[in-house]
Write an enzyme that holds these catalytic residues in place. Structure first.
Site, short mmCIF file in Angstrom:
data_model
loop_
_atom_site.label_atom_id
_atom_site.label_comp_id
_atom_site.label_asym_id
_atom_site.label_seq_id
_atom_site.Cartn_x
_atom_site.Cartn_y
_atom_site.Cartn_z
N GLU A 158 41.75 20.69 60.46
CA GLU A 158 40.70 20.75 59.39
C GLU A 158 41.65 19.37 58.30
O GLU A 158 41.49 19.78 56.95
CB GLU A 158 40.77 21.25 58.55
CG GLU A 158 40.54 23.26 58.97
CD GLU A 158 39.82 24.26 58.95
OE1 GLU A 158 40.12 23.95 56.74
OE2 GLU A 158 39.45 24.62 58.69
N ASN A 199 42.46 19.69 65.58
CA ASN A 199 41.34 20.40 65.59
C ASN A 199 40.58 21.02 64.00
O ASN A 199 40.56 20.61 63.10
CB ASN A 199 42.58 21.63 65.47
CG ASN A 199 41.74 23.01 66.10
OD1 ASN A 199 40.42 23.39 67.03
ND2 ASN A 199 41.85 24.04 65.10
N HIS A 235 32.56 27.12 65.11
CA HIS A 235 32.52 28.71 64.20
C HIS A 235 30.56 28.60 63.86
O HIS A 235 30.68 27.77 62.68
CB HIS A 235 32.87 28.81 62.90
CG HIS A 235 33.89 28.74 62.73
ND1 HIS A 235 34.41 30.30 63.45
CD2 HIS A 235 34.93 28.43 62.52
CE1 HIS A 235 36.19 30.62 63.47
NE2 HIS A 235 36.15 29.67 63.14
N GLU A 264 37.74 27.85 68.57
CA GLU A 264 37.21 29.23 67.28
C GLU A 264 36.38 29.51 67.28
O GLU A 264 35.78 29.22 66.64
CB GLU A 264 38.14 29.05 66.28
CG GLU A 264 39.58 28.25 65.78
CD GLU A 264 39.40 27.90 64.46
OE1 GLU A 264 39.31 28.46 63.56
OE2 GLU A 264 41.03 27.38 64.22
N ASP A 266 32.71 31.56 66.97
CA ASP A 266 32.28 32.29 67.43
C ASP A 266 30.84 32.09 66.46
O ASP A 266 30.36 31.33 66.40
CB ASP A 266 32.61 33.51 65.92
CG ASP A 266 33.14 33.10 64.75
OD1 ASP A 266 32.80 31.86 64.72
OD2 ASP A 266 34.30 33.47 64.24
C1 XIL Z 1 41.08 32.62 59.27
C2 XIL Z 1 40.97 33.87 59.51
O1 XIL Z 1 40.39 34.46 60.94
C3 XIL Z 1 41.28 35.61 59.31
O2 XIL Z 1 42.09 36.20 59.11
C4 XIL Z 1 41.55 34.49 57.56
O3 XIL Z 1 42.09 35.27 57.09
C5 XIL Z 1 41.65 32.87 56.99
O4 XIL Z 1 41.39 32.07 57.98
N1 XIL Z 1 39.64 28.39 60.54
C6 XIL Z 1 40.70 28.39 61.19
C7 XIL Z 1 41.29 29.60 61.20
O5 XIL Z 1 41.78 27.82 61.72
O6 XIL Z 1 42.87 29.72 61.27
C8 XIL Z 1 40.50 30.46 60.10
O7 XIL Z 1 41.15 31.69 60.57
C9 XIL Z 1 39.08 31.01 60.23
C10 XIL Z 1 38.52 29.17 59.76
#
Ligand code: XIL
Length: 345
Positions: A158, A199, A235, A264, A266
């Site tokens: 990020e 990423n 996401h 990641e 979802d």
């Molecule tokens: C999130 C986790 O899922 C949570 O448990 C934590 O409180 C905060 O981070 N992008 C990322 C991840 O790269 O590391 C994040 O994970 C979600 C967004």
């Protein structure tokens, strides 16, 4: 030949329609194998330790794992110089025993930094020169600990804003833009075989972020910096359109010689859950896997948690949830069935 045998021979010789599976995969591991990729999940270490049913589904379905939090800086070095590796070690060992590859997440990020680090930078007791050394030591120590055991690292996470400018993290502010090249070089030195990734989220569709990230990659490559992959967090939410150009975006990064991973995924929704929403969610999951499979170098398809029992979504997006492939009782949702039905594009 007897008519029956002739008939049988004809059936066997007939080409399968392009959309048909020669056999239906029995689970995600099987599906991943058929497609020559790995399908992964983020892992909640407390659940891994404490819930046998969680473990069972994780190991049956997934051939890749990422620590949801256990490899982040605040987790492994909550007090300066005092490392707490137990959770990260447990995941890496679990993966080894269960034929799972591991994504290391993450080395350089602006979130989940230990308080000693952020407060030290803020009050000036850690100056820029020391901060650079701290970052180098952090990367070197963590990558070296898992040398040969981590397939791919999210080296920087990020680093670009949604408007395409560089994120004003403590890293950029105090070390200047060269911190990114440094991070990749240090990680490479500590484990020359690990694939090193940049990423980000919204990289699926956000043009400004895409262009800046592509130029960061080109710039690093021009300097001979070892960068091997682009990770798309993915996401998504069904209240937004599916990012329909995603496969093309993946291809643009692949064209630079990088491998690709969905890191990641979802797909959240406004609660309450309805059958229609679950059907839309299933379609988003199906399209995401189809997009990944349409790009030859997309090697990993990882979801950010596999069960609604343990998902970051309700805590971070009030009123939303149900973002995963399995429900809270670990029953497969329509999205899971949709993935099993995905055939090569
Ligand atoms: C999130 C986790 O899922 C949570 O448990 C934590 O409180 C905060 O981070 N992008 C990322 C991840 O790269 O590391 C994040 O994970 C979600 C967004």
């Amino acid at each position: 030949m007897k008519p029956l045998i002739i008939a049988l021979a004809l059936v066997l010789a007939a080409p399968l329609p392009a959309h048909a599976h020669p056999w239906k995969p029995s689970d995600l591991r099987d599906l991943a194998r058929q497609h020559g990729i790995r399908i992964g999940s983020a892992v909640d270490i407390a659940a891994l330790r404490g819930e046998a049913d969680y473990r069972k589904v994780l190991d049956r379905e997934f051939s890749h794992v990422t620590a949801e939090n256990a490899m982040k800086w605040e987790s492994i070095e909550p007090d300066r110089g005092a490392y707490t590796w137990a959770d990260a070690d447990a995941l890496v060992e679990h993966a080894r025993r269960n034929d799972q590859r591991v994504r290391g997440h993450t080395l350089v990020w602006h979130n989940q930094l230990p308080a000693w680090l952020t407060s030290g930078v803020e009050d000036g007791t850690i100056d820029a020169a020391e901060l650079r050394k701290i970052l180098r030591d952090h990367i070197t120590t963590e990558v070296r600990r898992y040398k040969g055991k981590i397939r791919a690292w999210d080296v920087v996470n990020e680093v670009v804003n949604d408007d395409g400018t560089m994120r004003q993290s403590i890293w950029l502010t105090h070390l200047g833009p060269g911190y990114i090249a440094d991070a990749f070089r240090w990680a490479h030195r500590a484990d020359p075989h690990a694939k090193l990734y940049i990423n980000d989220y919204n990289l699926e569709w956000n043009a400004a972020k895409i262009e800046t990230t592509l130029s960061i990659v080109k710039d690093l490559q021009a300097q001979g910096v070892p960068i091997h992959g682009a990770g798309f967090q993915g996401h998504l939410g069904i209240q937004y359109d599916y990012p329909g150009d995603w496969a093309n975006v993946m291809r643009r990064f692949a064209d630079l010689g990088l491998e690709i991973a969905v890191t990641e995924l979802d797909v959240r929704m406004e609660l309450p859950v309805t059958p229609e929403k679950l059907a839309t969610q299933a379609d988003y999951y199906r399209r995401a896997l189809t997009d990944c499979l349409s790009v030859k170098v997309c090697r990993e398809f990882t979801v950010w948690g596999f069960t609604d029992r343990h998902s970051w979504v309700p805590g971070w997006f009030p009123g939303q949830g149900a973002a995963c492939l399995f429900d809270e009782n670990l029953a497969p949702k329509p999205a899971y069935q949709a993935l099993l039905g995905v055939t090569k594009a």
